[in-house]
Scaffold this motif. Structure first.
Motif, PDB file in Angstrom:
ATOM      1  N   GLU A 205       0.804  -1.214   0.000  1.00 16.53           N
ATOM      2  CA  GLU A 205       0.000   0.000   0.000  1.00 16.53           C
ATOM      3  C   GLU A 205       0.844   1.274   0.000  1.00 16.53           C
ATOM      4  N   LEU A 206       2.142   1.140   0.240  1.00 16.03           N
ATOM      5  CA  LEU A 206       3.039   2.301   0.216  1.00 16.03           C
ATOM      6  C   LEU A 206       3.940   2.314  -1.023  1.00 16.03           C
ATOM      7  N   ARG A 207       3.909   1.261  -1.787  1.00 17.84           N
ATOM      8  CA  ARG A 207       4.904   1.058  -2.838  1.00 17.84           C
ATOM      9  C   ARG A 207       4.626   1.918  -4.071  1.00 17.84           C
ATOM     10  N   VAL A 208       5.696   2.506  -4.627  1.00 18.96           N
ATOM     11  CA  VAL A 208       5.648   3.239  -5.898  1.00 18.96           C
ATOM     12  C   VAL A 208       6.493   2.457  -6.894  1.00 18.96           C
ATOM     13  N   ALA A 209       5.907   2.100  -8.037  1.00 18.06           N
ATOM     14  CA  ALA A 209       6.595   1.265  -9.019  1.00 18.06           C
ATOM     15  C   ALA A 209       6.509   1.893 -10.402  1.00 18.06           C
ATOM     16  N   ARG A 210       7.467   1.570 -11.235  1.00 15.02           N
ATOM     17  CA  ARG A 210       7.407   2.001 -12.639  1.00 15.02           C
ATOM     18  C   ARG A 210       6.571   0.994 -13.438  1.00 15.02           C
ATOM     19  N   GLN A 211       6.408   1.245 -14.718  1.00 11.23           N
ATOM     20  CA  GLN A 211       5.503   0.433 -15.531  1.00 11.23           C
ATOM     21  C   GLN A 211       5.900  -1.035 -15.593  1.00 11.23           C
ATOM     22  N   ASP A 212       7.198  -1.320 -15.508  1.00  9.49           N
ATOM     23  CA  ASP A 212       7.625  -2.716 -15.581  1.00  9.49           C
ATOM     24  C   ASP A 212       7.522  -3.434 -14.236  1.00  9.49           C
ATOM     25  N   GLY A 213       7.031  -2.729 -13.228  1.00  5.11           N
ATOM     26  CA  GLY A 213       6.826  -3.340 -11.921  1.00  5.11           C
ATOM     27  C   GLY A 213       7.946  -3.135 -10.935  1.00  5.11           C
ATOM     28  N   GLY A 214       9.078  -2.626 -11.371  1.00  5.12           N
ATOM     29  CA  GLY A 214      10.197  -2.392 -10.462  1.00  5.12           C
ATOM     30  C   GLY A 214       9.909  -1.266  -9.485  1.00  5.12           C
ATOM     31  N   GLY A 215      10.263  -1.461  -8.220  1.00  4.95           N
ATOM     32  CA  GLY A 215      10.028  -0.438  -7.207  1.00  4.95           C
ATOM     33  C   GLY A 215      10.964   0.746  -7.361  1.00  4.95           C
ATOM     34  N   VAL A 216      10.422   1.948  -7.238  1.00  3.48           N
ATOM     35  CA  VAL A 216      11.245   3.158  -7.314  1.00  3.48           C
ATOM     36  C   VAL A 216      11.149   3.984  -6.036  1.00  3.48           C
ATOM     37  N   GLY A 217      10.251   3.618  -5.128  1.00  2.00           N
ATOM     38  CA  GLY A 217      10.118   4.376  -3.902  1.00  2.00           C
ATOM     39  C   GLY A 217       9.130   3.729  -2.951  1.00  2.00           C
ATOM     40  N   CYS A 218       9.171   4.173  -1.703  1.00  2.00           N
ATOM     41  CA  CYS A 218       8.282   3.671  -0.662  1.00  2.00           C
ATOM     42  C   CYS A 218       7.699   4.885   0.059  1.00  2.00           C
ATOM     43  N   ARG A 219       6.417   5.123  -0.115  1.00  2.00           N
ATOM     44  CA  ARG A 219       5.791   6.321   0.423  1.00  2.00           C
ATOM     45  C   ARG A 219       5.640   6.253   1.942  1.00  2.00           C
ATOM     46  N   SER A 220       5.543   7.405   2.557  1.00  2.00           N
ATOM     47  CA  SER A 220       5.173   7.455   3.965  1.00  2.00           C
ATOM     48  C   SER A 220       3.678   7.197   4.076  1.00  2.00           C
ATOM     49  N   ALA A 221       3.239   6.772   5.254  1.00  2.00           N
ATOM     50  CA  ALA A 221       1.810   6.557   5.467  1.00  2.00           C
ATOM     51  C   ALA A 221       1.043   7.866   5.362  1.00  2.00           C
ATOM     52  N   CYS A 222       1.672   8.977   5.741  1.00  2.00           N
ATOM     53  CA  CYS A 222       1.022  10.281   5.628  1.00  2.00           C
ATOM     54  C   CYS A 222       0.691  10.586   4.173  1.00  2.00           C
ATOM     55  N   GLU A 223       1.660  10.413   3.285  1.00  2.00           N
ATOM     56  CA  GLU A 223       1.413  10.686   1.875  1.00  2.00           C
ATOM     57  C   GLU A 223       0.416   9.701   1.278  1.00  2.00           C
ATOM     58  N   ALA A 224       0.515   8.438   1.678  1.00  2.00           N
ATOM     59  CA  ALA A 224      -0.338   7.408   1.090  1.00  2.00           C
ATOM     60  C   ALA A 224      -1.800   7.563   1.500  1.00  2.00           C
ATOM     61  N   PHE A 225      -2.051   7.912   2.766  1.00  2.00           N
ATOM     62  CA  PHE A 225      -3.418   7.905   3.279  1.00  2.00           C
ATOM     63  C   PHE A 225      -3.945   9.279   3.675  1.00  2.00           C
ATOM     64  N   GLY A 226      -3.036  10.236   3.959  1.00  2.00           N
ATOM     65  CA  GLY A 226      -3.460  11.577   4.359  1.00  2.00           C
ATOM     66  C   GLY A 226      -4.147  11.637   5.709  1.00  2.00           C
ATOM     67  N   ASP A 227      -3.992  10.614   6.512  1.00  2.00           N
ATOM     68  CA  ASP A 227      -4.650  10.538   7.810  1.00  2.00           C
ATOM     69  C   ASP A 227      -3.861  11.351   8.843  1.00  2.00           C
ATOM     70  N   PRO A 228      -4.515  12.245   9.603  1.00  2.00           N
ATOM     71  CA  PRO A 228      -3.800  13.062  10.603  1.00  2.00           C
ATOM     72  C   PRO A 228      -2.955  12.257  11.578  1.00  2.00           C
ATOM     73  N   GLN A 229      -3.398  11.026  11.913  1.00  2.00           N
ATOM     74  CA  GLN A 229      -2.609  10.245  12.872  1.00  2.00           C
ATOM     75  C   GLN A 229      -1.270   9.837  12.282  1.00  2.00           C
ATOM     76  N   TYR A 230      -1.170   9.713  10.962  1.00  2.00           N
ATOM     77  CA  TYR A 230       0.095   9.401  10.315  1.00  2.00           C
ATOM     78  C   TYR A 230       0.890  10.665   9.986  1.00  2.00           C
ATOM     79  N   CYS A 231       0.174  11.788   9.825  1.00  2.00           N
ATOM     80  CA  CYS A 231       0.832  13.043   9.448  1.00  2.00           C
ATOM     81  C   CYS A 231       1.218  13.893  10.651  1.00  2.00           C
ATOM     82  N   CYS A 232       0.839  13.463  11.852  1.00  2.00           N
ATOM     83  CA  CYS A 232       1.081  14.244  13.068  1.00  2.00           C
ATOM     84  C   CYS A 232       0.503  15.651  12.923  1.00  2.00           C
TER      85      CYS A 232
END
Length: 313
Positions: free
Chosen positions: A168-195
């Motif tokens: 649920e945090l993974r950012v991948a390019r078109q071929d499926g390779g991972g290019v990044g791992c998002r924070s929970a704040c960015e992924a969900f926008g929930d105040p408890q994750y964003c402090c």
């Protein structure tokens, strides 16, 4: 006599400040990755942009950047860069949106591993950290060289977490390779994750399962907004080496001789193989299960110290 003493004191302070200004810090940026990266720099508020704010760095190469002693800001690595159909420069990971190699005052688009610095801050100390609060894209190591005062500890995130990133945090390019791992704040926008909102204080905003994923792998790196106690380091008058993709075992062997006094280890050795175990991404529960099994074999004392730091007394 008092006037003469005051005059000599003023002159001493003047020349001392002049000396510190003409002896800037040096940041040696080293690319140990197997691929090209494009480091980017962003100066903080009320701090002038550096002479270079972005450049290309091929595998095995390094570049030294001169940094004013009054500087504060951040740097990161961009990957998978090129020109779009209109001829503008862009990167799939860590892009600053300037449309060119120089970032020119623009910051990294999350997720990106950040090295953050405030030089010559309170008490004349440099304050520095490696932050995963905006997510992760590259392993990074920061080493203070030739400094004094503070603890001058090495810090960073030495492991490749893109393959082991929760789905649920993974950012991948078109071929499926991972290019990044998002924070929970960015992924969900929930105040408890964003402090933020009702969670905008250290007492209200506590580590989450997602921030602990980062913290277990990279014990000295910032994992969420209020992770100050184990993630900010200080030194005075140092130069710095910032190494992208440092080999974890090599780094541990070299740094093992450094008695830097940091409470937590630089890398959790039991996590080194997670990226290979989960090369196609993994669910949070699967990753945490592997971490739990690996941690069971770790030192009980290390676990005790870790939980004392992150849980309320």
């Amino acid at each position: 006599m008092d006037r003469l003493h005051l005059s000599s004191t003023f002159l001493s302070l003047f020349f001392l400040s002049l000396f510190s200004e003409v002896n800037p810090a040096s940041f040696k940026i080293v690319n140990k990755c197997r691929h090209t990266i494009w480091p980017g720099f962003l100066s903080g508020a009320n701090t002038a942009q550096l002479n270079t704010t972005g450049f290309v760095l091929k595998p095995g190469n390094s570049r030294t950047v001169t940094i004013p002693r009054s500087w504060s800001g951040r740097l990161w690595g961009r990957t998978l860069c090129g020109l779009d159909s209109s001829g503008k420069f862009f990167c799939l990971s860590g892009d600053c949106g300037s449309g060119q190699i120089e970032c020119s005052g623009s910051g990294a688009k999350p997720p990106a591993t950040l090295a953050e610095f405030t030089l010559n801050g309170a008490g004349g100390l440099d304050f520095y950290d490696v932050s995963l609060v905006d997510g992760y894209n590259l392993p990074m190591l920061v080493v203070a060289k030739g400094g004094k005062g503070g603890n001058c500890s090495a810090t960073g995130c030495l492991l490749d977490l893109n393959g082991a990133c929760p789905t649920e945090l993974r950012v991948a390019r078109q071929d499926g390779g991972g290019v990044g791992c998002r924070s929970a704040c960015e992924a969900f926008g929930d105040p408890q994750y964003c402090c933020s909102g009702a969670y905008g204080t250290p007492d209200a905003c506590r580590p989450s399962a997602y921030s602990l994923f980062f913290k277990h792998a990279c014990p000295r790196a910032y994992s969420y907004a209020y992770d100050d106690g184990t993630s900010t380091y200080t030194c005075a008058g140092a130069d710095y080496a910032i190494i992208f993709c440092p080999p974890p075992y090599t780094s541990q062997k070299v740094l093992g001789a450094r008695k830097d006094g940091a409470l937590l280890p630089l890398v959790n050795k039991s996590m080194i193989y997670l990226s290979s175990l989960h090369a196609n991404g993994a669910s949070l529960s699967g990753v945490l299960q592997v971490q739990f099994i690996a941690r069971a074999a770790s030192s009980a004392m290390a676990l005790f110290l870790f939980w004392q730091l992150i849980l309320p007394l």
